[in-house]
Design an enzyme around this catalytic site. Sequence first.
Site, PDB file in Angstrom:
ATOM      1  N   SER A   1       7.514   4.936  -0.785  1.00 37.34           N
ATOM      2  CA  SER A   1       6.455   5.256   0.185  1.00 37.34           C
ATOM      3  C   SER A   1       7.035   5.994   1.377  1.00 37.34           C
ATOM      4  CB  SER A   1       5.776   3.971   0.671  1.00 37.34           C
ATOM      5  OG  SER A   1       5.260   3.265  -0.429  1.00 37.34           O
TER       6      SER A   1
ATOM      7  N   HIS B   1       4.477   2.346  -8.037  1.00 28.16           N
ATOM      8  CA  HIS B   1       3.572   1.184  -8.012  1.00 28.16           C
ATOM      9  C   HIS B   1       2.644   1.204  -9.232  1.00 28.16           C
ATOM     10  CE1 HIS B   1       4.226   1.730  -3.522  1.00 28.16           C
ATOM     11  NE2 HIS B   1       4.552   0.469  -3.679  1.00 28.16           N
TER      12      HIS B   1
ATOM     13  N   HIS C   1       2.324   4.899  -4.849  1.00 26.09           N
ATOM     14  CA  HIS C   1       2.801   6.091  -5.553  1.00 26.09           C
ATOM     15  C   HIS C   1       2.983   5.729  -7.025  1.00 26.09           C
ATOM     16  CE1 HIS C   1       6.681   4.121  -5.384  1.00 26.09           C
ATOM     17  NE2 HIS C   1       6.591   4.061  -4.063  1.00 26.09           N
TER      18      HIS C   1
ATOM     19  N   GLY D   1       0.828  -1.205   0.000  1.00 27.42           N
ATOM     20  CA  GLY D   1       0.000   0.000   0.000  1.00 27.42           C
ATOM     21  C   GLY D   1       0.860   1.251   0.000  1.00 27.42           C
TER      22      GLY D   1
END
Length: 300
Positions: free
Chosen positions: A183, A35, A32, A29
Amino acid sequence: MKVCRTPADLDALSLRREGRPLVLVPTMGALHQGHLSLVDLGREFGPVVVSIFVNPKQFGEGEDFESYPRDLERDLSLIEPLGVDAVFAPDVALMYGARGEVTVLPGNRGQGLCGGDRPGHFAGVLTVVAKLFGAVRPDIAVFGRKDAQQCLVIAQMVEDLKMGIRLIDGPTVREPDGLAMSSRNRYLDPAERERALCLSGALAAGRDLLVSGERQSAEVAAAMLGKLAAADQVEYAEVRRVPDLAVEEQLSGRVLLAVAARVGPARLIDNFVVDVSETGVTDAVLLDEIAEHRGSPGMV
Ligand code: PAF
């Protein structure tokens, strides 16, 4: 885009359509652009499942497991427009059960670099990735090249355990000034964000030295280290052979220039993968399979 909490929820979607390979993009998760580029890459091959699971087993004591950013709604809103077929977002109890007794240990590629600085990290990564592979049963999995050692450690697991999954490493996505997207960049204040540029600067210095004809690994590593003065703590600046991550004195063939450093509250990593030959230095990919896949999208 269905959010699945269990492997049975995923199975019910019957995502293996028309003989196309099922693609998994594993994430924790806090998504950004890096990903999202992996999702786009995956969609070239077949239906895509994105897994979102903050894996407790890959964080060491005192690391940022508790504070790691979690915002499922935001993550879903970013990937839904990309045509993701399903999200697999299990909870910790499902992934690890009451005891979670089996652990997958890395081989030689897990030694040193992040494996040295974060003991137990790659065992945690391999264990959760093996579980994700078991739950989703993908034909292809896409990982970010920014986590280069992770990619190579996982590739070794897939080969050794005969998992039969094709791995693709997606290129690192950078901010316009060169900072690799991560992240953990959100932990940085503006002054730290500026100082974090020393990581990509160090890699560029190492590559420049190779381009100028230097082939001694120690010299290249020293040039990288010399550019990391703005970091609060340097964890490593190393040059390793790809794919086995062996340490070599004299560089030739595919090599990984890798750095890790703490800047403010963030532990940041970055790398360049290059091919070093007598005629020069060119950018290279990490996993051999990528060229094969690119040549024949949709085939496994
Ligand atoms: O790269 C990551 O985000 C994680 O290490 C992974 C592969 C999703 C395993 O938790």
